[in-house]
Design a protein around this motif. Structure first.
Motif, PDB file in Angstrom:
ATOM      1  N   MET A   1      23.445  38.784 -61.757  1.00 64.28           N
ATOM      2  CA  MET A   1      23.201  37.553 -62.509  1.00 64.28           C
ATOM      3  C   MET A   1      23.622  36.355 -61.659  1.00 64.28           C
ATOM      4  O   MET A   1      24.521  36.440 -60.838  1.00 64.28           O
ATOM      5  CB  MET A   1      24.006  37.562 -63.814  1.00 64.28           C
ATOM      6  N   LYS A   2      22.965  35.216 -61.942  1.00 61.45           N
ATOM      7  CA  LYS A   2      23.290  33.969 -61.233  1.00 61.45           C
ATOM      8  C   LYS A   2      24.571  33.371 -61.797  1.00 61.45           C
ATOM      9  O   LYS A   2      24.726  33.349 -63.037  1.00 61.45           O
ATOM     10  CB  LYS A   2      22.175  32.960 -61.489  1.00 61.45           C
ATOM     11  N   ALA A   3      25.444  32.884 -60.938  1.00 62.10           N
ATOM     12  CA  ALA A   3      26.685  32.272 -61.432  1.00 62.10           C
ATOM     13  C   ALA A   3      27.152  31.195 -60.462  1.00 62.10           C
ATOM     14  O   ALA A   3      26.913  31.287 -59.248  1.00 62.10           O
ATOM     15  CB  ALA A   3      27.767  33.343 -61.586  1.00 62.10           C
ATOM     16  N   VAL A   4      27.824  30.190 -61.008  1.00 65.02           N
ATOM     17  CA  VAL A   4      28.404  29.126 -60.177  1.00 65.02           C
ATOM     18  C   VAL A   4      29.804  29.544 -59.768  1.00 65.02           C
ATOM     19  O   VAL A   4      30.677  29.729 -60.627  1.00 65.02           O
ATOM     20  CB  VAL A   4      28.480  27.796 -60.962  1.00 65.02           C
ATOM     21  N   VAL A   5      30.022  29.677 -58.475  1.00 64.38           N
ATOM     22  CA  VAL A   5      31.310  30.169 -57.967  1.00 64.38           C
ATOM     23  C   VAL A   5      31.992  29.061 -57.153  1.00 64.38           C
ATOM     24  O   VAL A   5      31.341  28.385 -56.362  1.00 64.38           O
ATOM     25  CB  VAL A   5      31.076  31.412 -57.078  1.00 64.38           C
ATOM     26  N   GLN A  18      25.827  32.076 -56.734  1.00 64.66           N
ATOM     27  CA  GLN A  18      25.792  33.426 -56.156  1.00 64.66           C
ATOM     28  C   GLN A  18      25.171  34.405 -57.148  1.00 64.66           C
ATOM     29  O   GLN A  18      25.117  34.148 -58.343  1.00 64.66           O
ATOM     30  CB  GLN A  18      27.217  33.899 -55.821  1.00 64.66           C
ATOM     31  N   ASP A  19      24.717  35.549 -56.592  1.00 64.77           N
ATOM     32  CA  ASP A  19      24.203  36.625 -57.448  1.00 64.77           C
ATOM     33  C   ASP A  19      25.334  37.632 -57.619  1.00 64.77           C
ATOM     34  O   ASP A  19      25.760  38.261 -56.647  1.00 64.77           O
ATOM     35  CB  ASP A  19      22.986  37.261 -56.754  1.00 64.77           C
ATOM     36  N   LEU A  20      25.851  37.765 -58.843  1.00 64.95           N
ATOM     37  CA  LEU A  20      27.038  38.600 -59.088  1.00 64.95           C
ATOM     38  C   LEU A  20      26.720  39.710 -60.088  1.00 64.95           C
ATOM     39  O   LEU A  20      25.767  39.601 -60.864  1.00 64.95           O
ATOM     40  CB  LEU A  20      28.166  37.735 -59.655  1.00 64.95           C
ATOM     41  N   PRO A  21      27.526  40.764 -60.118  1.00 67.91           N
ATOM     42  CA  PRO A  21      27.338  41.807 -61.138  1.00 67.91           C
ATOM     43  C   PRO A  21      27.595  41.261 -62.543  1.00 67.91           C
ATOM     44  O   PRO A  21      28.319  40.279 -62.711  1.00 67.91           O
ATOM     45  CB  PRO A  21      28.406  42.856 -60.796  1.00 67.91           C
ATOM     46  N   GLU A  22      27.012  41.916 -63.538  1.00 62.23           N
ATOM     47  CA  GLU A  22      27.231  41.557 -64.946  1.00 62.23           C
ATOM     48  C   GLU A  22      28.728  41.689 -65.277  1.00 62.23           C
ATOM     49  O   GLU A  22      29.399  42.573 -64.731  1.00 62.23           O
ATOM     50  CB  GLU A  22      26.481  42.538 -65.853  1.00 62.23           C
ATOM     51  N   PRO A  23      29.246  40.860 -66.190  1.00 63.00           N
ATOM     52  CA  PRO A  23      30.669  40.991 -66.542  1.00 63.00           C
ATOM     53  C   PRO A  23      30.926  42.235 -67.395  1.00 63.00           C
ATOM     54  O   PRO A  23      30.028  42.724 -68.067  1.00 63.00           O
ATOM     55  CB  PRO A  23      30.936  39.730 -67.378  1.00 63.00           C
ATOM     56  N   ASP A  24      32.171  42.718 -67.379  1.00 61.03           N
ATOM     57  CA  ASP A  24      32.588  43.780 -68.315  1.00 61.03           C
ATOM     58  C   ASP A  24      32.628  43.194 -69.715  1.00 61.03           C
ATOM     59  O   ASP A  24      32.758  41.969 -69.876  1.00 61.03           O
ATOM     60  CB  ASP A  24      33.998  44.270 -67.966  1.00 61.03           C
ATOM     61  N   LEU A  25      32.609  44.076 -70.713  1.00 64.22           N
ATOM     62  CA  LEU A  25      32.729  43.616 -72.104  1.00 64.22           C
ATOM     63  C   LEU A  25      33.952  44.276 -72.726  1.00 64.22           C
ATOM     64  O   LEU A  25      33.871  45.372 -73.298  1.00 64.22           O
ATOM     65  CB  LEU A  25      31.447  43.964 -72.888  1.00 64.22           C
ATOM     66  N   PRO A  26      35.131  43.617 -72.641  1.00 64.26           N
ATOM     67  CA  PRO A  26      36.344  44.212 -73.217  1.00 64.26           C
ATOM     68  C   PRO A  26      36.271  44.263 -74.741  1.00 64.26           C
ATOM     69  O   PRO A  26      35.482  43.528 -75.354  1.00 64.26           O
ATOM     70  CB  PRO A  26      37.462  43.251 -72.781  1.00 64.26           C
ATOM     71  N   ALA A  27      37.107  45.098 -75.352  1.00 65.85           N
ATOM     72  CA  ALA A  27      37.208  45.154 -76.818  1.00 65.85           C
ATOM     73  C   ALA A  27      37.538  43.758 -77.343  1.00 65.85           C
ATOM     74  O   ALA A  27      38.263  42.986 -76.699  1.00 65.85           O
ATOM     75  CB  ALA A  27      38.316  46.132 -77.217  1.00 65.85           C
ATOM     76  N   GLY A  28      36.973  43.440 -78.502  1.00 66.39           N
ATOM     77  CA  GLY A  28      37.261  42.150 -79.128  1.00 66.39           C
ATOM     78  C   GLY A  28      36.490  40.987 -78.528  1.00 66.39           C
ATOM     79  O   GLY A  28      36.696  39.837 -78.921  1.00 66.39           O
ATOM     80  N   HIS A  29      35.605  41.285 -77.566  1.00 69.91           N
ATOM     81  CA  HIS A  29      34.827  40.228 -76.917  1.00 69.91           C
ATOM     82  C   HIS A  29      33.352  40.340 -77.323  1.00 69.91           C
ATOM     83  O   HIS A  29      32.882  41.394 -77.744  1.00 69.91           O
ATOM     84  CB  HIS A  29      34.914  40.342 -75.394  1.00 69.91           C
ATOM     85  N   VAL A  30      32.647  39.250 -77.093  1.00 67.21           N
ATOM     86  CA  VAL A  30      31.211  39.191 -77.383  1.00 67.21           C
ATOM     87  C   VAL A  30      30.500  38.767 -76.095  1.00 67.21           C
ATOM     88  O   VAL A  30      30.935  37.815 -75.438  1.00 67.21           O
ATOM     89  CB  VAL A  30      30.959  38.145 -78.504  1.00 67.21           C
ATOM     90  N   ILE A  60      34.440  31.967 -61.226  1.00 63.31           N
ATOM     91  CA  ILE A  60      33.206  31.428 -61.818  1.00 63.31           C
ATOM     92  C   ILE A  60      33.603  30.253 -62.699  1.00 63.31           C
ATOM     93  O   ILE A  60      34.449  30.379 -63.582  1.00 63.31           O
ATOM     94  CB  ILE A  60      32.467  32.488 -62.660  1.00 63.31           C
ATOM     95  N   LEU A  61      32.978  29.117 -62.439  1.00 62.81           N
ATOM     96  CA  LEU A  61      33.301  27.905 -63.172  1.00 62.81           C
ATOM     97  C   LEU A  61      32.620  27.888 -64.548  1.00 62.81           C
ATOM     98  O   LEU A  61      31.625  28.572 -64.753  1.00 62.81           O
ATOM     99  CB  LEU A  61      32.805  26.730 -62.335  1.00 62.81           C
ATOM    100  N   ALA A  98      27.209  31.107 -65.904  1.00 70.15           N
ATOM    101  CA  ALA A  98      26.669  32.378 -65.425  1.00 70.15           C
ATOM    102  C   ALA A  98      25.664  32.836 -66.461  1.00 70.15           C
ATOM    103  O   ALA A  98      25.742  32.419 -67.629  1.00 70.15           O
ATOM    104  CB  ALA A  98      27.787  33.406 -65.290  1.00 70.15           C
ATOM    105  N   GLU A  99      24.749  33.701 -66.069  1.00 72.46           N
ATOM    106  CA  GLU A  99      23.717  34.095 -67.031  1.00 72.46           C
ATOM    107  C   GLU A  99      24.302  34.854 -68.222  1.00 72.46           C
ATOM    108  O   GLU A  99      23.743  34.826 -69.305  1.00 72.46           O
ATOM    109  CB  GLU A  99      22.622  34.879 -66.326  1.00 72.46           C
ATOM    110  N   ARG A 100      25.439  35.525 -67.986  1.00 79.04           N
ATOM    111  CA  ARG A 100      26.125  36.186 -69.099  1.00 79.04           C
ATOM    112  C   ARG A 100      27.639  35.999 -68.977  1.00 79.04           C
ATOM    113  O   ARG A 100      28.169  36.013 -67.863  1.00 79.04           O
ATOM    114  CB  ARG A 100      25.780  37.678 -69.164  1.00 79.04           C
ATOM    115  N   VAL A 101      28.257  35.837 -70.143  1.00 78.63           N
ATOM    116  CA  VAL A 101      29.713  35.685 -70.160  1.00 78.63           C
ATOM    117  C   VAL A 101      30.265  36.463 -71.357  1.00 78.63           C
ATOM    118  O   VAL A 101      29.661  36.474 -72.432  1.00 78.63           O
ATOM    119  CB  VAL A 101      30.133  34.190 -70.215  1.00 78.63           C
ATOM    120  N   ALA A 102      31.414  37.121 -71.150  1.00 80.33           N
ATOM    121  CA  ALA A 102      32.107  37.816 -72.244  1.00 80.33           C
ATOM    122  C   ALA A 102      33.210  36.894 -72.759  1.00 80.33           C
ATOM    123  O   ALA A 102      34.061  36.440 -71.982  1.00 80.33           O
ATOM    124  CB  ALA A 102      32.696  39.126 -71.746  1.00 80.33           C
ATOM    125  N   VAL A 103      33.178  36.637 -74.068  1.00 78.89           N
ATOM    126  CA  VAL A 103      34.074  35.650 -74.676  1.00 78.89           C
ATOM    127  C   VAL A 103      34.884  36.327 -75.783  1.00 78.89           C
ATOM    128  O   VAL A 103      34.321  37.072 -76.589  1.00 78.89           O
ATOM    129  CB  VAL A 103      33.200  34.511 -75.279  1.00 78.89           C
TER     130      VAL A 103
END
Ligand SMILES: NC(=O)c1ccc[n+]([C@@H]2O[C@H](COP(=O)([O-])OP(=O)(O)OC[C@H]3O[C@@H](n4cnc5c(N)ncnc54)[C@H](OP(=O)(O)O)[C@@H]3O)[C@@H](O)[C@H]2O)c1
Length: 329
Positions: A1-5, A18-30, A60-61, A98-103
């Motif tokens: 995914m595209k991300a600002v680093v 940069q082109d980075l791997p997708e983020p992990d999705l920890p418990a309690g996150h969306v 990643i900013l 970034a194209e995806r973020v875990a929040v």
């Protein structure tokens, strides 16, 4: 995914897409498919390496976003894949551009009525900051007079409107002529260009010599100590940033001159997810729906133009929010 680093602290040339791997999705996150992000002054400080909390580089900013829910982490309920949401990205306010973020779910904000995804990205940080400044850090009451430095910026405009909605009289300062237009449209009584007018004299003039009840200072430097001179006895200064530089003054002496008080404020200490936080999210949504909280978009940039977005914010020309188009059309 595209991300600002940000590769390391420094100038705008340290920002890369940069082109980075997708983020992990920890418990309690969306996991959010990010449509839009919004810039904050804190992004500039993180890039420069002067943010008060430590940042691990490369990073990643991006601290606030809007988009659609793509996946739910373990234990998340009350939200569904496909929902349109806004969010602060978490306690470190990173990873959003970034194209995806875990929040963390507590930092998720349902889209207020009447907002599309583009508009929704503009609200979370500045409106929650303004709300909790007025109603948590201070307990303002109708008729109070507040003075807001950098009133033309995102936080300043949110303070102006939420302040007016609470029955306050709002005055403020700007760094350059013309930057007060939106604040005046939103009900500020007086906007003072700091380079040509003395804000202490104006504060005294509009309060018949008494002084204002509260100053919100985001500038620091020599403006913070001078702000105490604009207060009524037992008035208060709340500092939320040091955009103009670190102040150097004898705090105790200033406080004793008019029996004033001094506080700091950080929006993330208003306990995201707590009943108080949820009440503020609801209150802000009601003001948006009623049309008495609007945040102008000063400019929008594509994710590849992140350096231009920083340049624009640093130029101090922005009155309103600076948006970053990530996946949004
Ligand atoms: N503590 C918290 O929880 C919290 C949360 C959000 C934001 N903040 C702080 O609140 C402030 C406003 O945030 P914002 O995102 O809405 O930003 P903003 O007001 O849109 O931008 C910062 C403003 O600071 C003023 N400024 C004065 N001296 C400056 C200098 N030497 N360099 C750059 N800017 C200078 C400029 O306005 P003028 O030219 O009109 O002076 C500029 O537009 C920032 O300091 C930010 O760090 C704090």
């Amino acid at each position: 995914m595209k991300a600002v680093v940000i590769t390391a602290p420094g100038g705008r040339d340290r920002l890369e897409v940069q082109d980075l791997p997708e983020p992990d999705l920890p418990a309690g996150h969306v996991l959010i498919d990010v449509a839009w992000g919004a810039c904050n002054w804190g992004d500039i400080q993180k890039r420069q390496g002067v943010y008060p909390d430590p940042v691990d580089y490369p990073a990643i900013l991006g601290g606030e976003v809007s988009g659609r829910v793509a996946q739910l982490g373990e234990g998340v309920s009350g939200v569904a894949v496909g929902d349109a949401v806004a969010a602060i990205t978490g306690p470190d306010m990173l990873r959003g551009f970034a194209e995806r973020v875990a929040v963390p779910q507590a930092f998720l904000i349902p889209l207020a009525e009447g907002l599309d995804l583009r508009a929704a990205a503009a609200y979370p940080v500045v409106s929650l900051t303004a709300w909790h400044l007025l109603h948590t850090a201070a307990s303002v009451k109708a008729g109070d007079v507040i003075l807001v430095h950098a009133i033309g910026g995102g936080v300043g405009l949110a303070l102006t409107q939420l302040g007016r909605a609470a029955g306050l009289r709002v005055i403020g300062t700007v760094g350059s002529e013309g930057k007060g237009r939106h604040a005046l449209d939103f009900g500020a009584e007086r906007v003072i260009p700091r380079d040509s007018e003395d804000f202490v004299a104006v504060a005294m003039e509009v309060t018949d010599g008494r002084g204002v009840d509260l100053v919100i200072d985001s500038l620091g430097a020599d403006i913070l100590p001078r702000s105490f001179d604009a207060l009524r006895p037992f008035g208060r200064v709340i500092n939320i940033g040091e955009a103009a530089g670190e102040p150097d003054f004898a705090v105790r002496k200033k406080l004793y001159e008019r029996s004033t008080s001094f506080a700091g404020f950080e929006v993330l200490h208003a306990e995201p997810g707590s009943p108080r936080w949820r009440a503020s999210v609801k209150g802000i949504a009601a003001h948006i729906a009623d049309g008495d909280l609007r945040l102008p978009i000063a400019e929008e940039f594509g994710i590849d133009a992140i350096r231009d977005a920083h340049e624009f914010l640093e130029s101090r020309r922005a009155s309103g929010k600076v948006l970053i188009r990530v996946g949004g059309a």
